[in-house]
Design an enzyme around this catalytic site. Sequence first.
Site, short mmCIF file in Angstrom:
data_model
loop_
_atom_site.label_atom_id
_atom_site.label_comp_id
_atom_site.label_asym_id
_atom_site.label_seq_id
_atom_site.Cartn_x
_atom_site.Cartn_y
_atom_site.Cartn_z
N CYS A 1 -19.20 12.06 42.40
CA CYS A 1 -20.30 13.03 42.42
C CYS A 1 -20.09 14.01 43.57
CB CYS A 1 -21.65 12.33 42.56
SG CYS A 1 -23.03 13.47 42.87
N CYS B 1 -22.77 13.72 46.32
CA CYS B 1 -22.61 12.50 47.11
C CYS B 1 -21.44 12.65 48.08
CB CYS B 1 -22.39 11.29 46.20
SG CYS B 1 -23.88 10.73 45.34
N HIS C 1 -28.60 8.70 44.79
CA HIS C 1 -28.09 9.41 43.62
C HIS C 1 -28.96 9.16 42.39
CE1 HIS C 1 -25.16 11.35 40.97
NE2 HIS C 1 -25.65 10.50 40.09
N ASN D 1 -32.81 22.83 38.15
CA ASN D 1 -32.26 22.86 36.80
C ASN D 1 -32.06 21.43 36.32
OD1 ASN D 1 -32.09 25.71 36.70
ND2 ASN D 1 -30.23 25.63 37.95
N HIS E 1 -31.27 17.97 42.65
CA HIS E 1 -31.30 18.98 43.71
C HIS E 1 -32.32 20.06 43.39
CE1 HIS E 1 -28.25 20.37 40.80
NE2 HIS E 1 -28.56 21.60 41.17
N HIS F 1 -33.14 24.07 44.35
CA HIS F 1 -32.72 25.33 44.95
C HIS F 1 -33.92 25.91 45.69
CE1 HIS F 1 -29.01 25.88 42.38
NE2 HIS F 1 -29.69 25.03 41.61
P1 AMP Z 1 -27.07 23.77 39.31
O1 AMP Z 1 -26.33 24.78 38.48
O2 AMP Z 1 -28.56 23.92 39.29
O3 AMP Z 1 -26.62 22.37 39.00
O4 AMP Z 1 -26.71 24.09 40.83
C1 AMP Z 1 -25.55 23.66 41.43
C2 AMP Z 1 -25.33 24.54 42.63
O5 AMP Z 1 -24.36 23.93 43.46
C3 AMP Z 1 -24.83 25.94 42.31
O6 AMP Z 1 -25.77 26.91 42.78
C4 AMP Z 1 -23.50 26.03 43.07
O7 AMP Z 1 -23.28 27.30 43.64
C5 AMP Z 1 -23.68 24.97 44.12
N1 AMP Z 1 -22.44 24.40 44.63
C6 AMP Z 1 -21.39 23.92 43.92
N2 AMP Z 1 -20.45 23.45 44.74
C7 AMP Z 1 -20.91 23.62 46.00
C8 AMP Z 1 -20.39 23.33 47.30
N3 AMP Z 1 -19.19 22.76 47.47
N4 AMP Z 1 -21.13 23.66 48.38
C9 AMP Z 1 -22.34 24.26 48.23
N5 AMP Z 1 -22.89 24.54 47.03
C10 AMP Z 1 -22.18 24.23 45.94
#
Ligand code: AMP
Length: 113
Positions: A4, A7, A46, A86, A99, A101
């Site tokens: 993950c 994680c 998780h 999401n 998560h 945003h």
């Molecule tokens: P979601 O599409 O709602 O699952 O959001 C996942 C978010 O994780 C997206 O906005 C990505 O830009 C962000 N993301 C993916 N990889 C990383 C990372 N290594 N560091 C910070 N954010 C990330």
Amino acid sequence: MNDCLFCRIMAGEIPSTKVYEDDFCYAFRDINPQAPVHVLVISKQHVGNLTEAAALPDAALAGILRAIPEIAAREGLGNGYRVVSNCGPDACQSVQHLHFHLLGGRPMADQMA
Ligand code: AMP
């Protein structure tokens, strides 16, 4: 959950810009920010998304919800902010770890999607 992404970020295996941490959540800057402030607030335990979040202890759920406005205040979002989680394919969830945003620092569009 070694496979993950979030994680692994929490474990320090993948770098992140941490902005907050407590017993229930870890928060860091999104790598692809959609607003001047774009922080991801993730559960320490998780679970895949909100649909699975009933598996979390009530204290964890409450803790995450309390942390979000605390982080918003620390980020200077006194004029308001938006919180998005999401959940599943129709919402384009790309990381299968709960998560939220936290978006702010500019006026948001008045429609949700
Ligand atoms: P979601 O599409 O709602 O699952 O959001 C996942 C978010 O994780 C997206 O906005 C990505 O830009 C962000 N993301 C993916 N990889 C990383 C990372 N290594 N560091 C910070 N954010 C990330």
